[in-house]
Design a protein around this motif. Sequence first.
Motif, PDB file in Angstrom:
ATOM      1  N   SER A  88       0.886  -1.142   0.098  1.00  0.00           N
ATOM      2  CA  SER A  88      -0.061  -0.005   0.056  1.00  0.00           C
ATOM      3  C   SER A  88       0.760   1.232   0.135  1.00  0.00           C
ATOM      4  O   SER A  88       1.866   1.226   0.846  1.00  0.00           O
ATOM      5  N   THR A  89       0.352   2.048  -0.748  1.00  0.00           N
ATOM      6  CA  THR A  89       1.439   3.374  -0.945  1.00  0.00           C
ATOM      7  C   THR A  89       0.542   4.428  -0.142  1.00  0.00           C
ATOM      8  O   THR A  89      -0.660   4.566  -0.382  1.00  0.00           O
ATOM      9  N   MET A  90       1.286   5.269   0.598  1.00  0.00           N
ATOM     10  CA  MET A  90       0.482   6.412   1.327  1.00  0.00           C
ATOM     11  C   MET A  90       1.284   7.386   1.703  1.00  0.00           C
ATOM     12  O   MET A  90       2.578   7.754   1.423  1.00  0.00           O
ATOM     13  N   GLY A  91       0.786   8.630   2.359  1.00  0.00           N
ATOM     14  CA  GLY A  91       1.666   9.715   2.698  1.00  0.00           C
ATOM     15  C   GLY A  91       2.961   9.294   3.845  1.00  0.00           C
ATOM     16  O   GLY A  91       2.671   8.199   4.478  1.00  0.00           O
ATOM     17  N   SER A  92       3.518  10.117   3.953  1.00  0.00           N
ATOM     18  CA  SER A  92       4.726   9.451   5.028  1.00  0.00           C
ATOM     19  C   SER A  92       4.307   9.303   6.545  1.00  0.00           C
ATOM     20  O   SER A  92       4.655   8.158   6.939  1.00  0.00           O
ATOM     21  N   ASP A  93       3.773  10.251   6.956  1.00  0.00           N
ATOM     22  CA  ASP A  93       3.173  10.131   8.445  1.00  0.00           C
ATOM     23  C   ASP A  93       2.181   8.893   8.488  1.00  0.00           C
ATOM     24  O   ASP A  93       2.036   8.296   9.346  1.00  0.00           O
ATOM     25  N   GLU A  94       1.436   8.810   7.499  1.00  0.00           N
ATOM     26  CA  GLU A  94       0.456   7.646   7.233  1.00  0.00           C
ATOM     27  C   GLU A  94       1.015   6.459   7.360  1.00  0.00           C
ATOM     28  O   GLU A  94       0.577   5.495   8.032  1.00  0.00           O
ATOM     29  N   VAL A  95       2.268   6.164   6.912  1.00  0.00           N
ATOM     30  CA  VAL A  95       3.054   4.794   7.091  1.00  0.00           C
ATOM     31  C   VAL A  95       3.540   4.403   8.283  1.00  0.00           C
ATOM     32  O   VAL A  95       2.896   3.547   9.191  1.00  0.00           O
ATOM     33  N   THR A  96       3.748   5.609   9.105  1.00  0.00           N
ATOM     34  CA  THR A  96       3.923   5.393  10.727  1.00  0.00           C
ATOM     35  C   THR A  96       2.822   4.976  11.473  1.00  0.00           C
ATOM     36  O   THR A  96       2.773   3.951  12.259  1.00  0.00           O
ATOM     37  N   THR A  97       1.724   5.580  11.133  1.00  0.00           N
ATOM     38  CA  THR A  97       0.350   5.222  11.712  1.00  0.00           C
ATOM     39  C   THR A  97      -0.113   4.045  11.551  1.00  0.00           C
ATOM     40  O   THR A  97      -0.545   3.203  12.428  1.00  0.00           O
ATOM     41  N   ALA A  98       0.081   3.682  10.125  1.00  0.00           N
ATOM     42  CA  ALA A  98      -0.370   2.329  10.022  1.00  0.00           C
ATOM     43  C   ALA A  98       0.356   1.122  10.376  1.00  0.00           C
ATOM     44  O   ALA A  98      -0.050   0.056  10.862  1.00  0.00           O
ATOM     45  N   VAL A  99       1.734   1.278  10.723  1.00  0.00           N
ATOM     46  CA  VAL A  99       2.555   0.127  11.122  1.00  0.00           C
ATOM     47  C   VAL A  99       2.120   0.272  12.763  1.00  0.00           C
ATOM     48  O   VAL A  99       1.907  -0.937  13.303  1.00  0.00           O
ATOM     49  N   LEU A 100       1.882   1.204  13.468  1.00  0.00           N
ATOM     50  CA  LEU A 100       1.833   1.312  14.957  1.00  0.00           C
ATOM     51  C   LEU A 100       0.307   0.941  14.967  1.00  0.00           C
ATOM     52  O   LEU A 100      -0.042   0.104  16.208  1.00  0.00           O
ATOM     53  N   ILE A 137       5.388  -3.941   7.850  1.00  0.00           N
ATOM     54  CA  ILE A 137       6.485  -3.085   7.613  1.00  0.00           C
ATOM     55  C   ILE A 137       6.173  -2.105   6.900  1.00  0.00           C
ATOM     56  O   ILE A 137       5.422  -2.146   5.861  1.00  0.00           O
ATOM     57  N   GLY A 138       6.673  -0.895   7.461  1.00  0.00           N
ATOM     58  CA  GLY A 138       6.754   0.393   6.486  1.00  0.00           C
ATOM     59  C   GLY A 138       8.050   0.824   6.202  1.00  0.00           C
ATOM     60  O   GLY A 138       9.026   0.570   7.010  1.00  0.00           O
ATOM     61  N   ILE A 139       8.094   1.635   5.078  1.00  0.00           N
ATOM     62  CA  ILE A 139       9.370   2.295   4.755  1.00  0.00           C
ATOM     63  C   ILE A 139       8.856   3.665   4.571  1.00  0.00           C
ATOM     64  O   ILE A 139       8.052   4.377   3.680  1.00  0.00           O
ATOM     65  N   THR A 140       9.472   4.556   5.102  1.00  0.00           N
ATOM     66  CA  THR A 140       9.024   6.189   5.523  1.00  0.00           C
ATOM     67  C   THR A 140      10.167   6.735   6.158  1.00  0.00           C
ATOM     68  O   THR A 140      11.206   6.273   6.652  1.00  0.00           O
ATOM     69  N   VAL A 141       9.751   8.028   6.310  1.00  0.00           N
ATOM     70  CA  VAL A 141      10.590   9.071   7.060  1.00  0.00           C
ATOM     71  C   VAL A 141      10.182   9.041   8.270  1.00  0.00           C
ATOM     72  O   VAL A 141       8.988   9.655   8.641  1.00  0.00           O
ATOM     73  N   LEU A 142      10.592   8.785   9.409  1.00  0.00           N
ATOM     74  CA  LEU A 142      10.221   8.795  10.720  1.00  0.00           C
ATOM     75  C   LEU A 142      10.213  10.215  11.185  1.00  0.00           C
ATOM     76  O   LEU A 142      11.170  10.805  11.162  1.00  0.00           O
ATOM     77  N   PRO A 143       8.967  10.541  11.848  1.00  0.00           N
ATOM     78  CA  PRO A 143       8.840  12.106  12.132  1.00  0.00           C
ATOM     79  C   PRO A 143       9.573  12.009  13.588  1.00  0.00           C
ATOM     80  O   PRO A 143      10.091  13.155  14.005  1.00  0.00           O
ATOM     81  N   GLN A 144       9.658  11.063  14.425  1.00  0.00           N
ATOM     82  CA  GLN A 144      10.215  11.070  15.580  1.00  0.00           C
ATOM     83  C   GLN A 144      10.993   9.540  15.941  1.00  0.00           C
ATOM     84  O   GLN A 144      10.346   8.621  15.266  1.00  0.00           O
ATOM     85  N   ASN A 145      11.534   9.261  17.092  1.00  0.00           N
ATOM     86  CA  ASN A 145      11.505   8.007  17.623  1.00  0.00           C
ATOM     87  C   ASN A 145      10.655   7.428  18.172  1.00  0.00           C
ATOM     88  O   ASN A 145       9.925   7.900  18.973  1.00  0.00           O
ATOM     89  N   TYR A 146      10.213   6.149  17.944  1.00  0.00           N
ATOM     90  CA  TYR A 146       9.340   5.249  18.909  1.00  0.00           C
ATOM     91  C   TYR A 146       9.812   4.142  19.259  1.00  0.00           C
ATOM     92  O   TYR A 146      10.423   3.340  18.597  1.00  0.00           O
ATOM     93  N   LEU A 147       9.487   3.921  20.840  1.00  0.00           N
ATOM     94  CA  LEU A 147      10.457   2.885  21.438  1.00  0.00           C
ATOM     95  C   LEU A 147       9.844   1.645  20.935  1.00  0.00           C
ATOM     96  O   LEU A 147      10.256   0.712  21.184  1.00  0.00           O
ATOM     97  N   GLU A 148       8.514   1.606  20.573  1.00  0.00           N
ATOM     98  CA  GLU A 148       7.845   0.288  20.234  1.00  0.00           C
ATOM     99  C   GLU A 148       8.318  -0.257  18.884  1.00  0.00           C
ATOM    100  O   GLU A 148       7.626  -1.313  18.441  1.00  0.00           O
ATOM    101  N   LEU A 149       8.962   0.605  18.183  1.00  0.00           N
ATOM    102  CA  LEU A 149       9.526   0.277  16.784  1.00  0.00           C
ATOM    103  C   LEU A 149      10.772  -0.371  16.473  1.00  0.00           C
ATOM    104  O   LEU A 149      11.659   0.283  17.057  1.00  0.00           O
TER     105      LEU A 149
END
Length: 313
Positions: free
Chosen positions: A142-154, A160-172
Amino acid sequence: MGRKKVALSRQLADIDLRLLRVFQAVVDAGGFTAAEIRLNLANSTISNYISDLETRLDMRLCDRGRGGFSLTDHGQVVYDATLDLLDAIEQFGQRVNHSHNRIFGHLHLGFAEHMLGVHNSCIVDAMRSFAEQAPDVRLQISTMGSDEVTTAVLGKQVDIGITVLPQNYLELDTLTLFDEEMLLYCAKRHPLYTRECADISPEELQQYKFVESPRLMPGREIHPDMKLWNKQAKAHHQEARATLILSGNYLGILPRHLVSNWGLTDQMRPLLTDTYAYTNTFTAIRRKKNSNETISTIFYKCLQQSIDSNHLT
């Protein structure tokens, strides 16, 4: 008259799992219309499925109408239970996979839009290797906006997502893949297009309109000057942002390789690259507690091997 539907019994049938998966997709998408593409179903069909599920459960799961889509209290309980149930089914498959050498199941990947371009070699190599190691696994991208990838993984919508992380997440878990150069662009119709960059001051830039991108959101600005820019439009998807920039009414940030791939180098130019250029780092991400552990680990290792191989060449 149609056959009267019976309430859900203790023994789940295939139709129950089907309805629950549709329900999960609708909740994850935020409504019936938003779920149409994901499910490849018409709005009316989705509505019928949810109505059938409500009948089988004998409870109202969601409100939909002019006020938008929202879960009822019962709906939230069923949604949470659905996630637990589907996770349990996934774990069952993983345990079976461990019992023999062939791997069955599915892998859902979430890619940030337009990320490939000149950077696609490590991902393509990983896909090839994964297909050789797990030929029976069904793959969905699935292709989506960068922030949407992080949300979809969480949110467990993708493995698995491939994106630019806006911040660090301990659960990832994270795996660094490649970089892309981001530049401030100006189109031919804009007053600054013919100006020498040396003659353009930071104060003058504040007179013009900008398109907000994810890294121009409050608190994410790369450069202090960006906090003062007049962001009069918002387009977090790059194709929409490029369209606004090409209109000549806005300045905005785009990847250098994307402008080149789209053949736009003669229609827009970068401004003040020494001051406002920055680098995005793309990262593969997955949840540390992952119900699809066996399959996602294979793909993760394929990515790592591809990166190591590219670094050696």
